[in-house]
Scaffold this motif. Structure first.
Motif, PDB file in Angstrom:
ATOM      1  N   ALA A 131      11.467   9.985  -5.448  1.00 27.66           N
ATOM      2  CA  ALA A 131      12.906  10.032  -5.497  1.00 27.66           C
ATOM      3  C   ALA A 131      13.371   9.568  -4.185  1.00 27.66           C
ATOM      4  CB  ALA A 131      13.447  11.333  -5.764  1.00 27.66           C
ATOM      5  N   HIS A 132      12.499   9.931  -2.977  1.00 28.93           N
ATOM      6  CA  HIS A 132      13.419   9.533  -1.759  1.00 28.93           C
ATOM      7  C   HIS A 132      13.151   8.148  -1.344  1.00 28.93           C
ATOM      8  CE1 HIS A 132      14.877  10.347   2.240  1.00 28.93           C
ATOM      9  NE2 HIS A 132      13.785  10.027   2.756  1.00 28.93           N
ATOM     10  N   THR A 133      11.960   7.512  -1.626  1.00 25.52           N
ATOM     11  CA  THR A 133      11.530   6.416  -1.166  1.00 25.52           C
ATOM     12  C   THR A 133      11.657   5.105  -2.279  1.00 25.52           C
ATOM     13  OG1 THR A 133       9.331   6.391  -2.020  1.00 25.52           O
ATOM     14  CG2 THR A 133       9.674   7.324   0.209  1.00 25.52           C
ATOM     15  N   LYS A 134      11.871   5.524  -3.494  1.00 23.82           N
ATOM     16  CA  LYS A 134      12.011   4.682  -4.710  1.00 23.82           C
ATOM     17  C   LYS A 134      10.577   3.738  -4.737  1.00 23.82           C
ATOM     18  CE  LYS A 134      16.202   5.948  -5.417  1.00 23.82           C
ATOM     19  NZ  LYS A 134      16.287   6.986  -4.203  1.00 23.82           N
ATOM     20  N   TYR A 172       1.451   9.049  10.492  1.00 19.97           N
ATOM     21  CA  TYR A 172       2.719   9.380  10.140  1.00 19.97           C
ATOM     22  C   TYR A 172       3.609   8.372  10.842  1.00 19.97           C
ATOM     23  CZ  TYR A 172       1.249  14.067   8.297  1.00 19.97           C
ATOM     24  OH  TYR A 172       0.811  14.966   7.816  1.00 19.97           O
ATOM     25  N   SER A 173       3.262   7.918  11.902  1.00 16.68           N
ATOM     26  CA  SER A 173       4.258   7.064  12.388  1.00 16.68           C
ATOM     27  C   SER A 173       4.181   5.597  11.883  1.00 16.68           C
ATOM     28  CB  SER A 173       4.048   6.743  14.038  1.00 16.68           C
ATOM     29  OG  SER A 173       4.587   5.837  14.625  1.00 16.68           O
ATOM     30  N   ALA A 174       3.143   5.203  11.621  1.00 14.75           N
ATOM     31  CA  ALA A 174       2.973   3.882  10.823  1.00 14.75           C
ATOM     32  C   ALA A 174       3.457   3.996   9.180  1.00 14.75           C
ATOM     33  CB  ALA A 174       1.561   3.363  10.667  1.00 14.75           C
ATOM     34  N   VAL A 175       3.336   5.221   8.723  1.00 19.57           N
ATOM     35  CA  VAL A 175       3.747   5.199   7.071  1.00 19.57           C
ATOM     36  C   VAL A 175       5.296   5.213   7.185  1.00 19.57           C
ATOM     37  CG1 VAL A 175       3.805   6.940   5.366  1.00 19.57           C
ATOM     38  CG2 VAL A 175       1.940   6.407   6.363  1.00 19.57           C
ATOM     39  N   ARG A 176       5.819   6.133   8.174  1.00 21.48           N
ATOM     40  CA  ARG A 176       7.442   6.296   8.196  1.00 21.48           C
ATOM     41  C   ARG A 176       7.947   4.522   8.457  1.00 21.48           C
ATOM     42  NH1 ARG A 176       6.852  11.789  11.122  1.00 21.48           N
ATOM     43  NH2 ARG A 176       7.384  13.084   9.469  1.00 21.48           N
ATOM     44  N   ALA A 177       7.253   4.204   9.710  1.00 26.92           N
ATOM     45  CA  ALA A 177       7.866   2.715   9.658  1.00 26.92           C
ATOM     46  C   ALA A 177       7.676   1.637   8.808  1.00 26.92           C
ATOM     47  CB  ALA A 177       6.887   2.242  11.061  1.00 26.92           C
ATOM     48  N   ALA A 178       7.006   1.993   7.959  1.00 31.80           N
ATOM     49  CA  ALA A 178       6.799   1.104   6.326  1.00 31.80           C
ATOM     50  C   ALA A 178       7.991   1.526   5.440  1.00 31.80           C
ATOM     51  CB  ALA A 178       5.193   1.060   6.086  1.00 31.80           C
ATOM     52  N   GLY A 179       8.515   2.637   5.508  1.00 37.12           N
ATOM     53  CA  GLY A 179       9.314   3.421   4.606  1.00 37.12           C
ATOM     54  C   GLY A 179       8.893   4.193   3.735  1.00 37.12           C
ATOM     55  N   GLY A 180       7.368   4.753   4.070  1.00 33.95           N
ATOM     56  CA  GLY A 180       7.166   5.778   3.285  1.00 33.95           C
ATOM     57  C   GLY A 180       7.359   7.310   3.786  1.00 33.95           C
ATOM     58  N   VAL A 181       7.086   8.248   3.119  1.00 33.28           N
ATOM     59  CA  VAL A 181       6.925   9.786   3.861  1.00 33.28           C
ATOM     60  C   VAL A 181       5.544  10.286   3.768  1.00 33.28           C
ATOM     61  CG1 VAL A 181       9.363  10.038   2.919  1.00 33.28           C
ATOM     62  CG2 VAL A 181       7.262  10.755   1.362  1.00 33.28           C
TER      63      VAL A 181
END
Length: 536
Positions: free
Chosen positions: A196-199, A309-318
């Motif tokens: 729901a958050h990332t689509k 975590y840093s890499a995943v968030r930078a790519a738009g994930g949670v």
């Protein structure tokens, strides 16, 4: 039971001949030799533990059960219970020790008791986090159940009181709770929150991971979909990163410097993210246990989660931290294991240890993720999640952990256990690795320390013999060769001594070829080979 045992022990000590006779009848010559050789030595306490298990005659069994409430007294013989289970319970619902299962009728603290009154040292029940049947937890549930148990659409103080206490243990910005009933429900809801958050829909998982038994979770659990006989294929939206197992993983400590391991394993996740980008996709979520359990008690290399975590968030994930097995203070170093990594996830899933085995679990997330989920317009309602009884129990568990200092207790006892086990490894070459933190420890058994060939069959032999010595262990990992130690958090140094002493004796039996267990439920090596083929 202690008064009854004391009478039998007094008779035994004053009549050594009686000891030998009963020991022969109960088990084997090895036990007699062990007892007699230490009767005048410094290991009397360990022998008392062994004697407690020997002197349980039929008369004593009746005394043991005399003070039990009617509900706890066995209604059927063990043989009849096995037959009834076979008749009424699905065959895929497996038992521990299926060749000779244990019929447990009661438990207290870190001990479980069978229908004959034998006491077992429980080294595997992490769900009973603060100890089986902790009186404060039992009272909290019983008192509330006598007043009200209803769903959380009615206002009630218990849900908000528990939520506030739970959030006090979390780092900012984790501050919103969803109450559910199991770790599986928690992880399923976590996936819904992430989508729901990332689509987005693509999920990054670790190899050998297990996140629950729902279809949505079997699909993201290599431990399940790569298992022999699995009828659930890996979906295209699931991407598997190597588990950061520094002992027998893709990058191991015998081939790489310790300082390199975190970067090597985190780069594998970055490579998956880059592959997705080349396909025009972004990750939805990265989900991992903060210490992996079913994969073989894996302790992540320092800094790994922070980098991932840093890499995943930078790519738009949670980022989802599965703390079902390792959370609630078990780590010893921190209340939540992700904190040891210097990382803060976007979603945390908590399982039944927060209810000491009662079906209560929680998803904790940030206001931002919660708002995204709420903006879909779909109401989230869980009939039993957050009911007053479950919340009273969970709040009591938090109180017990804090009041009894169980996090610190796990740290101290875990350090002692690790020290004793590493000393044991110096005596037995079959112990290839001892790893863990707090009361989350793995013993990796090998046939060769150089090649690190897993000792799968031997692990099952050890577990079976330990059960005969009234110590409960289990094995996991892709080769089922890692002995798991995840006891109730009240496990103490005396329990460690009993565990290590008996393990020492049994490993010596294994080393000298004295271990003979006809009818043992051995590992099916053809299945292990099939699993390895699938993974490769």
């Amino acid at each position: 039971m202690d008064e009854v045992f004391s009478r039998y022990l007094l008779n035994a000590i004053t009549t050594i001949e009686m000891v030998t006779t009963i020991a022969v009848g109960m088990h084997s010559k090895k036990l007699i030799v062990y007892f007699c050789s230490n009767v005048h030595g410094k290991s009397l306490k360990l022998n008392v533990c062994s004697l407690r298990n020997i002197f349980v005659s039929s008369a004593m069994e009746k005394e043991v059960h005399a003070d039990l409430p009617e509900i706890a007294r066995p209604r059927h013989s063990k043989e009849d219970t096995i037959k009834l289970r076979s008749k009424y319970i699905g065959p895929s619902c497996k038992l521990f020790f299926k060749q000779d299962p244990i019929k447990i009728v009661r438990a207290r603290g870190q001990y479980m008791y069978d229908e004959q009154g034998h006491r077992y040292l429980d080294c595997i029940n992490n769900v009973a986090s603060v100890g089986h049947c902790h009186p404060d937890v039992v009272k909290a549930g019983s008192d509330q159940m006598a007043i009200l148990s209803t769903n959380n659409r009615f206002l009630h103080d218990n849900i908000v009181t528990f939520a506030a206490s739970l959030i006090d243990t979390m780092p900012s910005p984790l501050s919103v709770c969803f109450m559910v009933n199991s770790g599986s429900e928690a992880n399923d809801l976590a996936l819904r929150l992430a989508r729901a958050h990332t689509k987005n829909s693509d999920i990054i998982v670790l190899d050998h991971a297990y996140h629950g038994h729902l279809t949505s979770l079997v699909e993201i659990s290599p431990y399940k979909f790569n298992a022999p006989g699995s009828n659930v294929p890996k979906p295209d939206y699931v991407h598997i990163a190597p588990v950061p197992d520094v002992y027998r993983g893709k990058y191991s400590d015998d081939r790489h410097a310790k300082s390199e391991l975190s970067d090597l394993y985190s780069t594998e996740v970055v490579d998956i993210i880059n592959d997705l980008a080349r396909s025009g996709k972004k990750p939805c979520a990265y989900i991992a246990e903060s210490m992996q359990s079913c994969g073989g008690q894996i302790i992540l290399p320092d800094g790994y989660l922070q980098k991932v975590y840093s890499a995943v968030r930078a790519a738009g994930g949670v980022c989802i931290a599965d703390e079902v097995q390792c959370g609630c203070g078990r780590d010893g170093e921190a209340f939540w294991s992700f904190s040891v990594q210097g990382a803060v996830p976007d979603i945390v899933t908590i399982g039944k240890p927060i209810g000491n085995g009662h079906p209560v679990s929680v998803v904790v997330t940030t206001p931002e993720v919660a708002e995204s989920f709420g903006s879909t317009g779909m109401e989230y309602f869980n009939t039993f999640g957050g009911n007053p009884v479950s919340c009273a129990i969970a709040h009591a568990v938090l109180d017990v952990i804090k009041r009894e200092g169980l996090q610190e207790h796990c740290r101290v006892t875990g350090n002692y256990c690790m020290t004793q086990l590493k000393a044991l490894a110096q005596k037995h070459d079959i112990i290839g690795d001892v790893r863990g933190r707090g009361m989350f420890i793995g013993i990796d058994l090998v046939r060769d320390r150089q090649t690190r060939e897993p000792a799968s069959t031997e692990a099952q032999q050890v577990i079976t013999r330990m059960k005969e010595e009234y110590v409960l262990l289990s094995a996991d990992g892709p080769h089922r060769n890692v002995l798991k130690i995840k006891p109730p958090m009240c496990f103490n140094n005396d329990d460690v001594d009993e565990l290590v002493s008996k393990l020492d004796t049994i490993l010596l039996e294994l080393q000298t070829g004295a271990l003979d267990l006809p009818g043992l439920n051995m590992i099916d090596t053809t299945k292990l080979q099939a699993r390895s083929k699938v993974e490769s």
